[in-house]
Design a protein around this motif. Structure first.
Motif, PDB file in Angstrom:
ATOM      1  N   ALA A  45      37.698  45.744  35.469  1.00 34.82           N
ATOM      2  CA  ALA A  45      39.143  45.378  35.731  1.00 34.82           C
ATOM      3  C   ALA A  45      39.661  44.559  34.351  1.00 34.82           C
ATOM      4  O   ALA A  45      38.887  43.542  33.994  1.00 34.82           O
ATOM      5  CB  ALA A  45      38.987  44.655  36.807  1.00 34.82           C
ATOM      6  N   SER A  46      40.807  44.876  33.937  1.00 32.46           N
ATOM      7  CA  SER A  46      41.288  44.325  32.718  1.00 32.46           C
ATOM      8  C   SER A  46      42.141  43.163  33.362  1.00 32.46           C
ATOM      9  O   SER A  46      42.407  42.679  34.389  1.00 32.46           O
ATOM     10  CB  SER A  46      42.423  45.342  32.137  1.00 32.46           C
ATOM     11  N   LEU A  47      42.543  42.291  32.387  1.00 30.93           N
ATOM     12  CA  LEU A  47      43.179  40.909  32.706  1.00 30.93           C
ATOM     13  C   LEU A  47      44.378  41.335  33.255  1.00 30.93           C
ATOM     14  O   LEU A  47      45.095  40.484  34.132  1.00 30.93           O
ATOM     15  CB  LEU A  47      43.288  40.153  31.368  1.00 30.93           C
ATOM     16  N   PHE A  48      45.016  42.225  32.948  1.00 29.01           N
ATOM     17  CA  PHE A  48      46.568  42.764  33.635  1.00 29.01           C
ATOM     18  C   PHE A  48      46.350  42.979  35.107  1.00 29.01           C
ATOM     19  O   PHE A  48      47.091  42.641  35.978  1.00 29.01           O
ATOM     20  CB  PHE A  48      47.004  43.879  32.810  1.00 29.01           C
ATOM     21  N   GLN A  49      45.177  43.798  35.219  1.00 30.91           N
ATOM     22  CA  GLN A  49      44.619  44.143  36.545  1.00 30.91           C
ATOM     23  C   GLN A  49      44.538  42.869  37.498  1.00 30.91           C
ATOM     24  O   GLN A  49      45.050  42.854  38.658  1.00 30.91           O
ATOM     25  CB  GLN A  49      43.760  45.055  36.601  1.00 30.91           C
ATOM     26  N   ARG A  52      47.832  41.016  38.235  1.00 36.19           N
ATOM     27  CA  ARG A  52      48.893  41.769  39.050  1.00 36.19           C
ATOM     28  C   ARG A  52      48.433  41.726  40.444  1.00 36.19           C
ATOM     29  O   ARG A  52      49.186  41.068  41.378  1.00 36.19           O
ATOM     30  CB  ARG A  52      48.845  43.338  38.633  1.00 36.19           C
ATOM     31  N   VAL A  53      47.024  41.787  40.518  1.00 43.54           N
ATOM     32  CA  VAL A  53      46.408  41.334  42.018  1.00 43.54           C
ATOM     33  C   VAL A  53      46.663  40.067  42.463  1.00 43.54           C
ATOM     34  O   VAL A  53      46.927  40.066  43.742  1.00 43.54           O
ATOM     35  CB  VAL A  53      44.843  42.044  41.925  1.00 43.54           C
ATOM     36  N   CYS A  54      46.534  39.157  41.833  1.00 41.57           N
ATOM     37  CA  CYS A  54      46.387  37.883  42.170  1.00 41.57           C
ATOM     38  C   CYS A  54      47.839  37.379  42.380  1.00 41.57           C
ATOM     39  O   CYS A  54      48.133  36.988  43.707  1.00 41.57           O
ATOM     40  CB  CYS A  54      45.878  36.830  41.118  1.00 41.57           C
TER      41      CYS A  54
END
Length: 87
Positions: A45-49, A52-54
């Motif tokens: 999982a990337s930082l962007f993912q 986004r989820v948080c």
């Protein structure tokens, strides 16, 4: 300043929406920072993912409760605005 006319009604609606959105985000801050929940991330999982989820989970969790509270705060803000403009 008088509280009549189309221009003033639009101003009041804008004020309500701004107060509503601000209070909704403030109420959502604990969820946005992940307080009270654990998400197991896969190693890929990337930082962007993760961000986004948080953010999505933080804004969606308890949205009915947050919407009701934010609406009451928005209405209170409009009442204060009207009372200030009346004088």
């Amino acid at each position: 300043m008088k509280i009549d006319g189309r221009r003033n009604r639009i101003f009041i609606v804008k004020w309500f929406l701004i107060v509503f959105a601000f209070s909704y985000v403030i109420i959502s801050l604990p969820n946005l920072f992940g307080i009270g929940e654990v998400i197991d991330w896969v190693p890929e999982a990337s930082l962007f993912q993760k961000v986004r989820v948080c953010v999505i989970e933080g804004l969606q969790n308890g949205w009915i409760f947050k919407s009701i509270i934010s609406s009451m705060i928005g209405i209170a803000g409009v009442v204060v605005l009207i009372l200030r403009l009346r004088d």
